[in-house]
Design a protein around this motif. Structure first.
Motif, PDB file in Angstrom:
ATOM      1  N   ASN A 131     -48.924  24.619-100.551  1.00  9.50           N
ATOM      2  CA  ASN A 131     -49.425  24.640 -99.162  1.00  9.50           C
ATOM      3  C   ASN A 131     -50.947  25.481 -99.100  1.00  9.50           C
ATOM      4  OD1 ASN A 131     -48.469  26.982 -99.683  1.00  9.50           O
ATOM      5  ND2 ASN A 131     -47.514  27.328 -97.569  1.00  9.50           N
ATOM      6  N   MET A 132     -51.396  25.296 -98.117  1.00  6.06           N
ATOM      7  CA  MET A 132     -52.569  26.391 -98.107  1.00  6.06           C
ATOM      8  C   MET A 132     -51.970  27.828 -97.545  1.00  6.06           C
ATOM      9  SD  MET A 132     -55.570  25.090 -98.180  1.00  6.06           S
ATOM     10  CE  MET A 132     -56.758  25.705 -97.032  1.00  6.06           C
ATOM     11  N   PRO A 133     -52.587  28.823 -97.993  1.00  9.32           N
ATOM     12  CA  PRO A 133     -52.142  30.310 -97.365  1.00  9.32           C
ATOM     13  C   PRO A 133     -52.096  30.306 -95.899  1.00  9.32           C
ATOM     14  CG  PRO A 133     -53.950  30.542 -98.896  1.00  9.32           C
ATOM     15  CD  PRO A 133     -53.983  28.762 -98.748  1.00  9.32           C
ATOM     16  N   PHE A 144     -41.437  26.639-108.258  1.00  7.00           N
ATOM     17  CA  PHE A 144     -42.907  27.039-108.540  1.00  7.00           C
ATOM     18  C   PHE A 144     -43.400  26.855-107.354  1.00  7.00           C
ATOM     19  CE2 PHE A 144     -42.291  25.718-113.047  1.00  7.00           C
ATOM     20  CZ  PHE A 144     -42.199  26.803-113.743  1.00  7.00           C
ATOM     21  N   SER A 145     -44.300  27.637-107.039  1.00  9.46           N
ATOM     22  CA  SER A 145     -45.404  27.261-106.014  1.00  9.46           C
ATOM     23  C   SER A 145     -46.857  27.405-106.323  1.00  9.46           C
ATOM     24  CB  SER A 145     -45.325  28.641-104.891  1.00  9.46           C
ATOM     25  OG  SER A 145     -45.646  29.653-105.139  1.00  9.46           O
ATOM     26  N   THR A 146     -47.720  26.783-105.683  1.00  8.75           N
ATOM     27  CA  THR A 146     -49.219  26.941-105.942  1.00  8.75           C
ATOM     28  C   THR A 146     -49.922  26.550-104.596  1.00  8.75           C
ATOM     29  OG1 THR A 146     -51.062  25.851-107.363  1.00  8.75           O
ATOM     30  CG2 THR A 146     -49.128  24.535-106.685  1.00  8.75           C
ATOM     31  N   HIS A 147     -51.042  26.982-104.717  1.00  8.36           N
ATOM     32  CA  HIS A 147     -51.762  26.581-103.412  1.00  8.36           C
ATOM     33  C   HIS A 147     -53.045  25.597-103.688  1.00  8.36           C
ATOM     34  CE1 HIS A 147     -50.586  29.641-100.865  1.00  8.36           C
ATOM     35  NE2 HIS A 147     -51.006  30.824-101.659  1.00  8.36           N
ATOM     36  N   LEU A 148     -52.839  25.259-105.214  1.00  8.64           N
ATOM     37  CA  LEU A 148     -53.986  24.417-105.644  1.00  8.64           C
ATOM     38  C   LEU A 148     -54.052  22.795-105.012  1.00  8.64           C
ATOM     39  CD1 LEU A 148     -53.478  24.288-109.396  1.00  8.64           C
ATOM     40  CD2 LEU A 148     -55.605  25.229-108.009  1.00  8.64           C
ATOM     41  N   PRO A 149     -55.430  22.261-104.408  1.00  9.85           N
ATOM     42  CA  PRO A 149     -55.234  20.801-103.971  1.00  9.85           C
ATOM     43  C   PRO A 149     -54.803  19.906-105.042  1.00  9.85           C
ATOM     44  CG  PRO A 149     -57.414  22.164-104.051  1.00  9.85           C
ATOM     45  CD  PRO A 149     -56.433  22.932-104.752  1.00  9.85           C
ATOM     46  N   TYR A 150     -54.384  18.827-104.429  1.00  7.44           N
ATOM     47  CA  TYR A 150     -53.695  17.714-105.194  1.00  7.44           C
ATOM     48  C   TYR A 150     -54.497  17.399-106.427  1.00  7.44           C
ATOM     49  CZ  TYR A 150     -51.075  13.858-106.647  1.00  7.44           C
ATOM     50  OH  TYR A 150     -50.462  12.889-107.679  1.00  7.44           O
TER      51      TYR A 150
END
Ligand code: A3P
Length: 307
Positions: free
Chosen positions: A50-52, A113-119
């Protein structure tokens, strides 16, 4: 010249640089490059993306509790003693920031895991393996207000001297797509499209729907990750208990979230502010709402997605 030196720069609480068409916090750039090169996804991995400020902390607590439920119930888990960010680690903010070559092979399956990276910037193995992605978004008005409350706190941090201070300036940047991991609408549209094309791969959730009917949404999540609630569990009210345990009121009261600090810049309590839908109405002026509504309508036009 180092190619990284030539990247466009901006601040949004943190210093950012424009990398692969998104605003990457400067402190995450090296970890992002390392994980894009080296991270190998397994088919059984699950990613919270997701986005922050769209509900990362909340959703991590829900997903962790979903996987760690047992016959003894939900209470006896590490959620009582750890902030959700310590239970589902961010690839770029934690794992690859601490170790450029982490050994993740010993993590129990399924790895969360988590990440904020765009697809488009995800490692190829995440896109091409059978791992699953749960994407959470939130209406842009509340996301912006939440982000302003949070990131403007960083202005006194030494290395951020010079970043803008008024809400209007932050708003201007948000509208121009210059917020952390933004542009906001490009980020969510990337995952929205994937969720339509590959619904078994990407589950797209909205913060507002989780607030409105957490039970329904978490049943959907449990099915999606292949760990559905049994009829027995549903009868016992396990899903309702899960929602209650992870409510903002409950998480705020946990000692670890009252006093702990798992991020160098923020105390754990900063992750829990109001947690409501529509708080933006208390901050944004009518012209601001009009401006962001117009951008939203343009960006989401014809997508089938709305807030
Ligand atoms: P507000 O600032 O609008 O209150 P993130 O975890 O992605 O940083 O998002 C933070 C936002 O989620 C904050 O929103 C925070 O209060 C809210 N939040 C945190 N825990 C929550 C929970 N259990 N339920 C609902 N919202 C929650």
């Amino acid at each position: 010249m180092n190619p990284k030196e030539s990247l466009s720069k901006e601040t949004y609480g943190y210093q950012m640089c424009l990398y692969q068409n998104f605003w990457c916090p400067k402190f995450s750039l090296e970890p992002v490059i390392a994980l894009q090169r080296d991270f190998q996804a397994c088919d059984t991995d699950i990613f919270v993306i997701n986005m922050p400020k769209t509900g990362t902390t909340w959703f991590k607590s829900l997903l962790f509790s979903l996987f760690n439920r047992s016959n003894e119930g939900l209470l006896n888990t590490q959620l009582q003693t750890h902030n959700p960010h310590e239970l589902i680690l961010s690839l770029e903010i934690t794992i690859y920031a601490k170790d450029k070559n982490p050994d993740l092979t010993k993590m129990p399956s399924p790895r969360l895991f988590s990440t904020h990276l765009p697809y488009d910037s995800l490692p190829e193995s995440v896109k091409n393996s059978k791992c699953k992605i749960i994407y959470i978004t939130r209406n842009p008005f509340d996301t912006f207000v939440s982000s302003w409350h949070y990131y403007s706190k960083l202005e006194n941090v030494d290395n951020n001297v010079g970043c803008s201070s008024t809400m209007e300036e932050y708003f201007n940047k948000f509208c121009k797509g210059r917020s952390l991991y933004g542009p906001f609408f490009d980020h969510l549209m990337g995952y929205w499209k994937e969720s339509l094309e590959r619904p078994k791969k990407v589950l797209f959730l909205k913060y507002e729907d989780l607030k409105e009917d957490g039970v329904l949404q978490m049943k959907k999540v449990a099915e999606f990750v292949g760990f559905p609630f049994s009829i027995e569990e549903e009868k016992q009210g396990v899903v309702e208990d899960l929602i209650k345990l992870c409510s903002i009121e409950s998480l705020k009261e946990m000692e670890v979230n009252k006093k702990g600090k798992c991020d160098p810049d923020f105390e754990n309590k900063c992750f829990f502010r109001k947690g409501v839908v529509g708080d933006a109405a208390n901050y944004l002026t009518p012209p601001m709402v009009e401006r962001l509504t117009k951008i939203m309508e343009e960006k989401l036009n014809g997508s089938g997605l709305s807030f």
